[in-house]
Design a protein around this motif. Sequence first.
Motif, short mmCIF file in Angstrom:
data_model
loop_
_atom_site.label_atom_id
_atom_site.label_comp_id
_atom_site.label_asym_id
_atom_site.label_seq_id
_atom_site.Cartn_x
_atom_site.Cartn_y
_atom_site.Cartn_z
N VAL A 95 -1.11 -0.76 -2.08
CA VAL A 95 -2.09 -2.09 -2.25
C VAL A 95 -2.03 -2.77 -0.77
CG1 VAL A 95 -3.60 -1.56 -4.81
CG2 VAL A 95 -1.66 -3.59 -3.74
N PHE A 96 -2.91 -3.21 0.39
CA PHE A 96 -2.98 -3.96 1.02
C PHE A 96 -3.47 -4.96 0.90
CE2 PHE A 96 -4.15 -4.44 5.70
CZ PHE A 96 -2.42 -4.75 6.36
N LEU A 97 -3.26 -6.15 0.22
CA LEU A 97 -4.08 -7.09 -0.25
C LEU A 97 -2.88 -8.06 1.18
CD1 LEU A 97 -4.79 -7.64 -3.64
CD2 LEU A 97 -5.70 -6.33 -2.19
N VAL A 98 -4.36 -8.72 2.29
CA VAL A 98 -3.96 -9.71 3.10
C VAL A 98 -4.36 -10.75 3.90
CG1 VAL A 98 -2.27 -7.61 4.31
CG2 VAL A 98 -5.15 -8.33 5.00
N GLY A 99 -4.39 -11.79 3.83
CA GLY A 99 -5.45 -12.64 4.03
C GLY A 99 -4.50 -14.28 4.32
N LEU A 104 -4.75 -17.14 -1.45
CA LEU A 104 -4.95 -15.06 -1.89
C LEU A 104 -4.81 -15.96 -3.46
CD1 LEU A 104 -2.26 -13.60 0.36
CD2 LEU A 104 -4.68 -13.40 0.04
N GLU A 108 -4.51 -11.46 -6.99
CA GLU A 108 -4.22 -10.83 -5.55
C GLU A 108 -2.62 -10.50 -6.04
OE1 GLU A 108 -8.30 -12.24 -4.98
OE2 GLU A 108 -6.36 -13.01 -5.54
N ARG A 111 -1.92 -8.30 -8.70
CA ARG A 111 -2.04 -6.81 -8.40
C ARG A 111 -1.00 -6.05 -7.24
NH1 ARG A 111 -4.51 -2.89 -9.87
NH2 ARG A 111 -5.28 -0.96 -8.14
N THR A 112 -0.64 -6.83 -6.40
CA THR A 112 -0.11 -6.38 -5.22
C THR A 112 1.83 -6.50 -5.95
OG1 THR A 112 -1.43 -7.41 -3.44
CG2 THR A 112 0.98 -7.11 -2.93
N ASN A 116 3.44 -2.64 -6.08
CA ASN A 116 4.09 -2.43 -4.91
C ASN A 116 5.22 -2.36 -5.64
OD1 ASN A 116 1.69 -2.04 -3.45
ND2 ASN A 116 1.89 -3.91 -2.01
N TYR A 156 1.81 -8.83 1.43
CA TYR A 156 2.10 -8.07 1.60
C TYR A 156 3.72 -7.57 2.07
CZ TYR A 156 1.68 -3.56 2.40
OH TYR A 156 2.17 -1.93 3.70
#
Length: 247
Positions: A95-99, A104, A108, A111-112, A116, A156
Motif C-alpha cells: 500500500v502507498f499511503l503518503v502525506g 497521517l 494509516e 495498515r501500512t 508492507n 512509506y
Amino acid sequence: MSNVLDGKVALVTGGSRGIGAAVALRLAREGADVALTYERREDRAADLVEQIKAAGRRAMALAADSADADAMSAAVDRVAAEFGRLDILVNNAGVFLVGPVEELGLAEFERTVAVNVRAPFVASKAAARHMTAGGRIINIGSNMAERTVFPGFALYAMSKTALVGLTKGLGREMGARGITVNLVNPGPTDTDANPADGPNAAMISGFTALGRYAAPTDIAAAVAFLAGDDSGYVTGATINVDGGFTI
C-alpha cells in the motif's frame, strides 16, 4: 530446451496488476506454475490466470487482503496443497499511503505496516514450512527506502526500509536450508498508480540517471533472475532496478 523454472511453483502476492502481474507472467513464461493473490480486482486476476494457462502453465488466483495475517498464511498453505509444492514466493503486495506526518493517523500507520511489513513476514514464515533446497523468497521494496526525495513519504519509506532487515535476517536463517532471500527495489515504474505520462512524471524521471520510467517487465526480469538457478549464490542482497535513482 526446457525453461528455467520448469516444475517450479510460484506465489505472487498482489499479482493482479502492475509489477505483480508482470512478475506472474514472466515466471510463467520461464516455466513455473503460478498462483497470485488479489484484494479487489477479481476481473484482472481472472484475466491473468487465463493468460498463464494459455502459456501452458497451471494458475490460480486467491482473494486475500494482505492486511489479514490469517488470510495470507492460509493462501500460502492452499497454494502448496493445490500444486503439491511451493518453490518461489514473491512478496509484492503493498500500500502507498503518503502525506505530511502530522496528517497521517494510526489507521494509516497500522495498515501500512500490516501490508508492507507484516504480510511479507507472515507469508515468508508460512512458505518456509513448504520450501526445500532451491527455494526462493523475493521481496519487492522501493527506491524510497534508499533515497526519499519528496516530502510526505516518511511512513512509506519506513515500511519499505524494514524489508532490508527482513531480507538480511531471513537470508541468514534460510541459508543453511539452501533457500535464498533477496530484495528488489523498483524505481519509478509505469503502472496505473504512477503512469509514465502522469503530471509529475517528467520531474520524477529527472531523478533517475537514465531519465525515464521502468516498465513493469524490467522489474519482472530481475525477479526472474533471482527465482532461477543462476542466482543460487545470491542471498540477503538488495537489487536496485531504478534507472540510477539512488546513485
